[in-house]
Design a protein around this motif. Structure first.
Motif, short mmCIF file in Angstrom:
data_model
loop_
_atom_site.label_atom_id
_atom_site.label_comp_id
_atom_site.label_asym_id
_atom_site.label_seq_id
_atom_site.Cartn_x
_atom_site.Cartn_y
_atom_site.Cartn_z
N VAL A 123 -6.97 1.57 1.67
CA VAL A 123 -5.90 0.86 2.63
C VAL A 123 -5.39 -0.39 1.88
N ALA A 124 -6.54 -0.89 1.20
CA ALA A 124 -6.26 -2.18 0.24
C ALA A 124 -5.36 -2.04 -0.71
N LEU A 125 -5.48 -0.61 -1.37
CA LEU A 125 -4.40 -0.22 -2.58
C LEU A 125 -3.09 0.12 -1.83
N LEU A 126 -3.09 0.63 -0.69
CA LEU A 126 -1.79 0.88 0.01
C LEU A 126 -0.98 -0.32 0.18
N HIS A 127 -1.62 -1.40 0.95
CA HIS A 127 -1.12 -2.81 1.27
C HIS A 127 -0.57 -3.38 0.15
N GLY A 128 -1.60 -3.41 -0.89
CA GLY A 128 -0.94 -4.26 -2.17
C GLY A 128 -1.16 -5.35 -2.49
N GLU A 129 -1.98 -6.07 -1.57
CA GLU A 129 -2.21 -7.71 -1.66
C GLU A 129 -3.65 -8.04 -0.67
N PRO A 130 -4.03 -9.11 -1.09
CA PRO A 130 -5.23 -9.40 -0.47
C PRO A 130 -5.07 -9.55 1.23
N ALA A 131 -5.76 -9.08 2.13
CA ALA A 131 -5.78 -9.07 3.62
C ALA A 131 -7.05 -9.08 4.36
#
Length: 270
Positions: free
Chosen positions: A81-89
């Motif tokens: 999901v982090a890779l999909l979102h593409g930025e820190p979250a």
């Protein structure tokens, strides 16, 4: 209704991701989650991941195992999901809020603080969670850890000699674990190296389990089986780097990848 999906994996632990952060989809039932996860008649996955808007985090991640049951946490899915979102979250999960940060071909995940109290695992009765006085056919004295979901960690001398596919379901469903449990069988192979197999509740034996790697590293550190506060945990799908910081928080670093995208007719799985 056509619903888009993204197929992803972390070390071979695979997911069908449904992104409902901007466009809502119908409610997911246990039956529809299991139908989508079916590898013969559905899309096929170890876990179905649903992304939704959140009030106090950047977004919410819900996790459904292959049997359709909803669970609290999934470390490998968090990296995907982090890779999909593409930025820190910040990501809200049923096991607590975590922080994700993409790192090229994967992600670093702040998995939070582990719990060791018997009622936080949860267990059916009070017991020493560092060396539980129980055993199943040679698998004895596990460490119980909750890292957003419950784990029992067994340390053995020969990982390959353990019939985890037979013992895993027996331990997972033992009355000692009222919420069932993920079964980790680990062999310490170096000063900061661990080989691991995990029988995941509701998903069977998977190629990798991120929360299992976290729980096993913490258990090994508490038992004094590894040096320092970090280890490389090698699962059948590959290695993960786990660090248990002095602040008590667990950091997990490892790869994730997108496999393909597609869509399906919701009515076929409702």
């Amino acid at each position: 209704m056509r619903v888009p999906f993204i197929k992803m994996h972390g070390l071979g632990n695979d997911f069908v991701v449904l992104d409902a952060r901007e466009q809502a989809i119908p409610p997911i039932s246990r039956a529809s989650a299991a139908a989508l996860a079916d590898r013969r008649t559905g899309i096929g996955c170890d876990q179905l991941i649903l992304l939704e808007p959140a009030a106090v985090a950047d977004f919410r991640m819900r996790i459904f195992n292959a049997d359709g049951g909803e669970v609290e946490a999934c470390g490998n899915a968090s990296r995907a999901v982090a890779l999909l979102h593409g930025e820190p979250a910040t990501v809200e999960t049923a096991g607590g809020t975590i922080r994700v940060e993409p790192t090229g071909h994967g992600a670093r995940i702040d998995m939070g603080v582990p719990r060791f109290e018997w009622h936080a695992i949860p267990l059916a009765y009070a017991v020493d969670t560092l060396a539980m006085p129980v055993g199943w056919e040679g698998l004895e004295a596990p460490v119980a850890v909750n890292v957003g979901n419950p784990h029992a960690v067994f340390f053995v001398d020969d990982l390959e000699a353990v019939p985890i596919e037979r013992l895993g379901p027996l331990i997972e469903t033992d009355p000692l674990f009222p919420a069932r449990v993920n079964v980790n069988v680990a062999q310490v192979t170096g000063p900061a190296e661990i080989a691991l197999k995990v029988w995941e509740r509701g998903a069977r034996l998977t190629r990798a389990c991120g929360t299992g790697a976290c729980a096993t590293t913490v258990a090994a550190i508490r038992r004094g089986l590894v040096e320092g506060r970090a280890a490389v945990v090698t699962l059948p799908g590959g290695p993960l780097e786990i660090e248990w910081g002095e602040d008590g928080r667990i950091a997990m670093t490892g790869p994730a990848a997108e496999s393909f995208r597609g869509s399906f007719d919701w009515g076929d799985f409702a």
